[in-house]
Design a protein around this motif. Sequence first.
Motif, short mmCIF file in Angstrom:
data_model
loop_
_atom_site.label_atom_id
_atom_site.label_comp_id
_atom_site.label_asym_id
_atom_site.label_seq_id
_atom_site.Cartn_x
_atom_site.Cartn_y
_atom_site.Cartn_z
N ALA A 1 0.83 -1.21 0.00
CA ALA A 1 0.00 0.00 0.00
C ALA A 1 0.86 1.25 0.00
O ALA A 1 0.55 2.25 -0.67
N GLY B 1 2.45 1.63 -3.40
CA GLY B 1 1.45 2.00 -4.39
C GLY B 1 1.12 3.47 -4.40
O GLY B 1 0.62 3.99 -5.41
N ALA C 1 -2.69 3.27 -4.71
CA ALA C 1 -3.19 2.38 -3.67
C ALA C 1 -4.36 3.02 -2.92
O ALA C 1 -5.25 2.32 -2.44
N ASN D 1 -7.47 2.05 -4.60
CA ASN D 1 -7.65 0.62 -4.81
C ASN D 1 -8.66 0.08 -3.79
O ASN D 1 -8.66 0.47 -2.62
N LEU E 1 -6.29 -2.05 -1.09
CA LEU E 1 -5.16 -1.37 -0.44
C LEU E 1 -5.53 -0.05 0.20
O LEU E 1 -4.84 0.42 1.11
#
Length: 266
Positions: A47, A50, A54, A57, A60
Motif C-alpha cells: 500500500a 502503491g 493504492a 484501490n 489497499l
Amino acid sequence: MTKRTHTPRPLWHPLVAGVALGVTLVFTFLLTGNGLGASGAFARTAAWLGGESAKTNAYLSAFWQSGHPLNNWIVWVVVGVILGALLSAINSGRFRWKLEGAAAIGAGKRIATAFVGGVLAGFGSRVAAGCTSGLGLSGGATLAVSAFVLMDAWGRPISLFLTNRWVTDETWVPAHRLLPLVNRFAVTHAYPNWAANIWLTTFIRAVQPWIVALLRARDARIAAHLAAQPELLEDRSVEVIVQMDLTTAWPALAAWAGVELPPIPE
C-alpha cells in the motif's frame, strides 16, 4: 599457526522452541495488546509503495484510512524478526550467504520458483485474512474460529459446526429467526479483505441447505436437553452443539457450481 574453525551451536529442541514461542506470544499480547503476524506487514508495504494508486484501490486503500500504512505494530514485528534472526544466526555461528536449493535445480530456477511461491503464499494469506503467524499462532491462541477451520488436500472445508452460546458470548437467536437471514447473506464491501468477502459470500450460498439443517438440528438438540439442563447454554463442558461432515456433500456442491472436482491425492 592453526586456523580457527567455528562449530555452529546445535539447534534448539522443537519442544523447547515451541514453549519459547508460546511464552513470547503471551508477553506480546500482554505488553502490546496485539499478537504476532507477518503477512499484514507486506500488504501495508504494498500500500505504501502503491502511493496514490493504492489510495483508490478497493483493497489497499483500507491501509491508508488510519494514517501512514507503515505506522503499524505488525510492520515493526517483521523488522524485529529480521534483525533478531540475523543476530541469532551470527551468535550461533550459522550465518552464511547462500541460496538454498540452487544446487538441485539451478540458481535461476530456484529464484523464479521462490518468487512465484512467495506471491501465491502472500495472496493466500490475504484471502485467509492471516498467515501462519497471525492466523495460526495468534488466532489459535485466542480461539478464533478461522484458525481451526478444517480443510482437505484441496483447501475445501470438510466440516460445519455450531457452537454453544458461551463459546462466542453472543446473543442466542433461535433458528426460525436466523433462517431468513441466511438467504440474504452477502458481504459486498471490500474491507477488510475483498477476496475473502467474495469467497465467504459464495461459500455460504453454496452450503445454505446444510446451514439450515444445522440450525434446525441445533435448536432441536437444545430443546431436548434444556428442561433437564437449564444451564446448558453456559455449560463449559459442551462446546459444539451440532457438527456436519461436508466431505460427502462436495459432489452436490460441485453440481451446484457447475464444475468438476479434481481427484483427491492419496
